[in-house]
Structure formats: structure tokens, C-alpha cells
Design a protein around this motif. Structure first.
Motif, PDB file in Angstrom:
ATOM      1  N   GLU A  77       0.711  -1.131  -0.094  1.00  0.00           N
ATOM      2  CA  GLU A  77      -0.353  -0.231  -0.268  1.00  0.00           C
ATOM      3  C   GLU A  77       1.492   1.363   0.120  1.00  0.00           C
ATOM      4  O   GLU A  77       0.592   1.927  -0.812  1.00  0.00           O
ATOM      5  CB  GLU A  77      -0.993  -0.290   1.212  1.00  0.00           C
ATOM      6  CG  GLU A  77      -2.050   1.098   1.022  1.00  0.00           C
ATOM      7  CD  GLU A  77      -2.889   1.393   2.527  1.00  0.00           C
ATOM      8  OE1 GLU A  77      -3.347   2.009   2.709  1.00  0.00           O
ATOM      9  OE2 GLU A  77      -2.683   0.559   3.595  1.00  0.00           O
ATOM     10  N   GLU A  78       2.062   1.314   1.052  1.00  0.00           N
ATOM     11  CA  GLU A  78       2.801   2.627   0.816  1.00  0.00           C
ATOM     12  C   GLU A  78       3.577   2.376  -0.081  1.00  0.00           C
ATOM     13  O   GLU A  78       3.844   3.430  -0.851  1.00  0.00           O
ATOM     14  CB  GLU A  78       3.792   1.858   1.971  1.00  0.00           C
ATOM     15  CG  GLU A  78       3.407   2.057   3.599  1.00  0.00           C
ATOM     16  CD  GLU A  78       4.401   2.121   4.721  1.00  0.00           C
ATOM     17  OE1 GLU A  78       4.153   1.671   5.817  1.00  0.00           O
ATOM     18  OE2 GLU A  78       5.159   1.631   4.046  1.00  0.00           O
ATOM     19  N   PHE A  79       4.042   1.401  -1.840  1.00  0.00           N
ATOM     20  CA  PHE A  79       4.771   1.347  -2.212  1.00  0.00           C
ATOM     21  C   PHE A  79       3.593   2.025  -3.293  1.00  0.00           C
ATOM     22  O   PHE A  79       4.211   3.003  -4.369  1.00  0.00           O
ATOM     23  CB  PHE A  79       5.142   0.014  -2.541  1.00  0.00           C
ATOM     24  CG  PHE A  79       5.827   0.358  -4.454  1.00  0.00           C
ATOM     25  CD1 PHE A  79       6.947   0.662  -4.207  1.00  0.00           C
ATOM     26  CD2 PHE A  79       4.682  -0.196  -5.225  1.00  0.00           C
ATOM     27  CE1 PHE A  79       7.170   1.303  -6.386  1.00  0.00           C
ATOM     28  CE2 PHE A  79       4.989  -0.268  -7.261  1.00  0.00           C
ATOM     29  CZ  PHE A  79       6.542   0.069  -7.429  1.00  0.00           C
ATOM     30  N   GLN A  80       2.441   1.497  -3.307  1.00  0.00           N
ATOM     31  CA  GLN A  80       1.158   2.667  -4.187  1.00  0.00           C
ATOM     32  C   GLN A  80       1.040   4.072  -4.346  1.00  0.00           C
ATOM     33  O   GLN A  80       0.929   4.426  -5.197  1.00  0.00           O
ATOM     34  CB  GLN A  80       0.193   1.638  -4.250  1.00  0.00           C
ATOM     35  CG  GLN A  80      -0.199  -0.327  -4.743  1.00  0.00           C
ATOM     36  CD  GLN A  80       1.149  -0.313  -5.930  1.00  0.00           C
ATOM     37  OE1 GLN A  80       0.232   0.859  -7.228  1.00  0.00           O
ATOM     38  NE2 GLN A  80       1.581  -1.397  -6.276  1.00  0.00           N
ATOM     39  N   THR A  81       1.257   3.874  -2.902  1.00  0.00           N
ATOM     40  CA  THR A  81       1.064   5.520  -2.751  1.00  0.00           C
ATOM     41  C   THR A  81       2.221   6.721  -3.162  1.00  0.00           C
ATOM     42  O   THR A  81       2.205   7.450  -3.762  1.00  0.00           O
ATOM     43  CB  THR A  81       1.229   5.899  -1.299  1.00  0.00           C
ATOM     44  OG1 THR A  81      -0.123   5.060  -0.564  1.00  0.00           O
ATOM     45  CG2 THR A  81       0.664   7.433  -0.448  1.00  0.00           C
ATOM     46  N   ILE A  82       3.306   5.800  -2.963  1.00  0.00           N
ATOM     47  CA  ILE A  82       4.989   6.460  -3.623  1.00  0.00           C
ATOM     48  C   ILE A  82       4.584   6.773  -5.402  1.00  0.00           C
ATOM     49  O   ILE A  82       5.179   7.394  -5.313  1.00  0.00           O
ATOM     50  CB  ILE A  82       6.081   5.056  -2.946  1.00  0.00           C
ATOM     51  CG1 ILE A  82       6.555   5.302  -1.313  1.00  0.00           C
ATOM     52  CG2 ILE A  82       7.331   5.842  -4.171  1.00  0.00           C
ATOM     53  CD1 ILE A  82       7.247   4.411  -1.537  1.00  0.00           C
ATOM     54  N   LYS A  83       4.698   5.308  -5.499  1.00  0.00           N
ATOM     55  CA  LYS A  83       3.964   5.696  -6.941  1.00  0.00           C
ATOM     56  C   LYS A  83       3.110   6.707  -6.970  1.00  0.00           C
ATOM     57  O   LYS A  83       3.522   7.640  -8.470  1.00  0.00           O
ATOM     58  CB  LYS A  83       3.686   4.454  -7.574  1.00  0.00           C
ATOM     59  CG  LYS A  83       3.821   4.206  -9.358  1.00  0.00           C
ATOM     60  CD  LYS A  83       3.206   2.635  -9.285  1.00  0.00           C
ATOM     61  CE  LYS A  83       2.168   1.919  -9.180  1.00  0.00           C
ATOM     62  NZ  LYS A  83       2.259   0.690  -9.866  1.00  0.00           N
ATOM     63  N   HIS A  84       2.299   6.662  -6.306  1.00  0.00           N
ATOM     64  CA  HIS A  84       1.259   8.068  -6.558  1.00  0.00           C
ATOM     65  C   HIS A  84       1.537   9.105  -6.859  1.00  0.00           C
ATOM     66  O   HIS A  84       0.966  10.054  -8.542  1.00  0.00           O
ATOM     67  CB  HIS A  84       0.141   7.499  -5.607  1.00  0.00           C
ATOM     68  CG  HIS A  84      -1.461   8.362  -6.473  1.00  0.00           C
ATOM     69  ND1 HIS A  84      -2.130   8.231  -7.700  1.00  0.00           N
ATOM     70  CD2 HIS A  84      -1.622   9.496  -5.733  1.00  0.00           C
ATOM     71  CE1 HIS A  84      -3.487   9.276  -7.280  1.00  0.00           C
ATOM     72  NE2 HIS A  84      -2.600  10.125  -6.518  1.00  0.00           N
ATOM     73  N   LYS A  85       2.109   9.378  -5.603  1.00  0.00           N
ATOM     74  CA  LYS A  85       2.952  10.815  -5.536  1.00  0.00           C
ATOM     75  C   LYS A  85       3.810  10.911  -6.435  1.00  0.00           C
ATOM     76  O   LYS A  85       3.651  12.446  -7.089  1.00  0.00           O
ATOM     77  CB  LYS A  85       3.829  11.084  -4.225  1.00  0.00           C
ATOM     78  CG  LYS A  85       2.890  10.521  -2.800  1.00  0.00           C
ATOM     79  CD  LYS A  85       1.461  11.833  -3.163  1.00  0.00           C
ATOM     80  CE  LYS A  85       0.687  11.711  -1.497  1.00  0.00           C
ATOM     81  NZ  LYS A  85      -0.232  12.832  -1.030  1.00  0.00           N
ATOM     82  N   VAL A  86       4.710  10.428  -7.108  1.00  0.00           N
ATOM     83  CA  VAL A  86       5.405  10.549  -8.110  1.00  0.00           C
ATOM     84  C   VAL A  86       4.473  11.088 -10.183  1.00  0.00           C
ATOM     85  O   VAL A  86       5.250  11.920 -10.430  1.00  0.00           O
ATOM     86  CB  VAL A  86       6.821   9.327  -7.984  1.00  0.00           C
ATOM     87  CG1 VAL A  86       7.461   9.226  -9.538  1.00  0.00           C
ATOM     88  CG2 VAL A  86       7.606   9.021  -7.295  1.00  0.00           C
TER      89      VAL A  86
END
Length: 226
Positions: A77-86
Motif C-alpha cells: 500500500e505504501e509503495f502504491q502511494t509512493i508511485k502515485h505521488k511520483v
């Protein structure tokens, strides 16, 4: 009596059969077309620190490297959030004009827009501290020198809204207008009734505000002394 009870039960079952498909539709609407859950806007400081070393600025776009290693340090979930922010910040950077980008300085993985009256060190000649905007993969840091901090605190103390703060800031920044409007609106909502917090934080060289997310939706996460 038994017949009446059976009739009520059948009616309830029929009603449930009509409602059940709609319940599935509500659950489905919280996912994207690929079946992935929508990503929350907020991202913690801890996750930002873990991800920082895997994200770099290349050709004015943020890139995630060593994805497999990053996934070992954060949850899915955190990785998806990181990717989303980028992806969000890259979309914002695409909208920045060449003229606006020409006023920016690249400091490592940070895109910095400074007040045009500042010297080469980013310090304002007329006041202690820096006025400018740092764009990062996770959001923004907004810097106000001592004079600009005092002026902003006074404006918020008199009830100035986001539009008024954006208009006040406009001559101070070379950053894209859309960014300034977004953070000004959020700041007015977050600190509209607590301008004293800004004054108390200022130690003579101004303050900086931290926001996660990108325009038009940003989240205020704190004010710090310069």
C-alpha cells in the motif's frame, strides 16, 4: 399468523435481492479500472524517508529506481502511494512552462524557485531568510523570509482567505501560479485562526511550511523555523 410471518420474510428476501447488487457497485466504485484500491492522498514522513534514496530527478521528471529494493522496505500500500505521488508531481511538472522552469534551480533532487530579489545564496537582500518554493517528489516546502512571514501572519490574523494570501504572495514568488494558489488556500484553512503559530515559530529568519500532495489537493503538515 404463520402465513403472515412467511409473507414478511419473503418480502425481506426480495428487497435484499434488489439492494445487494447496489452494495457491490458501491464497493467496486472505491477501486480503479484495474481493481486496485484508490490511493490515499497523505503520505507519512517515515515513508518519505525510506523512499527518498530510491527516487531521483532526471530530465525534470522524478524516477523510481531499484523498485524491488524499495518494495522490501515498504508495504504494498505504501509503495502504491509512493508511485502515485511520483506520477502526480510529474503530471504537475508537465504543466510548468519553459519560462517558469527557466527561473528554477536544480539542487540535487529538489526543484527550487526563489524570489527574484534574492542573491545567489537564496537569501533575500532586504530581510533575513529565504523566500521561495521547493518542489519535491512528495510535495512542497514554502519558504518565507522574516518580512514575508510577518506580513503573512498579519494577513491570516485579519481573516484573509486563500485567494487573498495567493494575491499577497504572487509578487514574491517565481514559482508556477497554480502551486501558489493551492498551498495558499490550504494554509488559510489550516492556520486561518492560528496565525500566532507562525509568529511564534519565526526565530528572526522566517519560516517554511511543509505540504504533501500536489495541486490542486495539498495537505498542510507543519511550519518550521528557517
Amino acid at each position: 399468523m404463520k402465513f403472515k410471518f412467511t409473507l414478511i420474510a419473503l418480502s425481506f428476501l426480495m428487497l435484499f435481492s434488489l439492494v445487494a447488487p447496489n452494495l457491490n457497485q458501491v464497493q467496486a466504485s472505491s477501486s480503479d479500472n484495474n481493481g486496485n484500491m484508490n490511493i490515499a492522498q497523505e503520505i507519512s514522513h517515515e515513508v518519505i524517508e525510506k523512499a527518498d534514496k530510491y527516487i531521483s530527478l532526471e530530465n525534470e521528471r522524478y524516477v523510481i529506481s531499484n523498485v524491488s529494493d524499495l518494495k522490501k522496505e515498504v508495504s504494498n500500500e505504501e509503495f502504491q502511494t509512493i508511485k502515485h505521488k511520483v506520477n502526480e508531481i510529474n503530471s504537475t511538472l508537465k504543466e510548468v512552462s519553459n519560462e517558469e522552469l527557466s527561473k528554477a534551480k536544480i539542487n540535487g533532487d529538489v526543484i527550487s524557485f526563489s524570489n527574484e530579489s534574492e542573491n545567489d545564496d537564496g537569501m533575500n537582500i532586504m530581510s533575513a531568510g529565504r523566500t521561495g518554493v521547493d518542489v519535491l517528489w512528495w510535495g512542497y516546502r514554502i519558504y518565507l523570509n522574516d518580512n514575508h512571514t510577518r506580513t503573512t501572519a498579519q494577513a491570516l490574523g485579519t481573516g484573509a482567505g486563500g485567494a487573498a494570501i495567493a494575491a499577497l504572495w504572487a509578487p514574491w514568488f517565481s514559482a508556477p501560479t497554480a502551486i501558489i494558489k493551492a498551498v495558499a488556500k490550504t494554509l488559510a484553512i489550516a492556520l486561518g485562526g492560528a496565525a500566532g503559530v507562525i509568529t511564534a515559530t519565526n526565530q528572526g529568519s522566517g519560516v517554511y511550511f511543509r505540504f504533501t500532495g500536489v495541486q490542486p489537493i495539498v495537505t498542510y503538515t507543519g511550519v518550521h523555523p528557517q
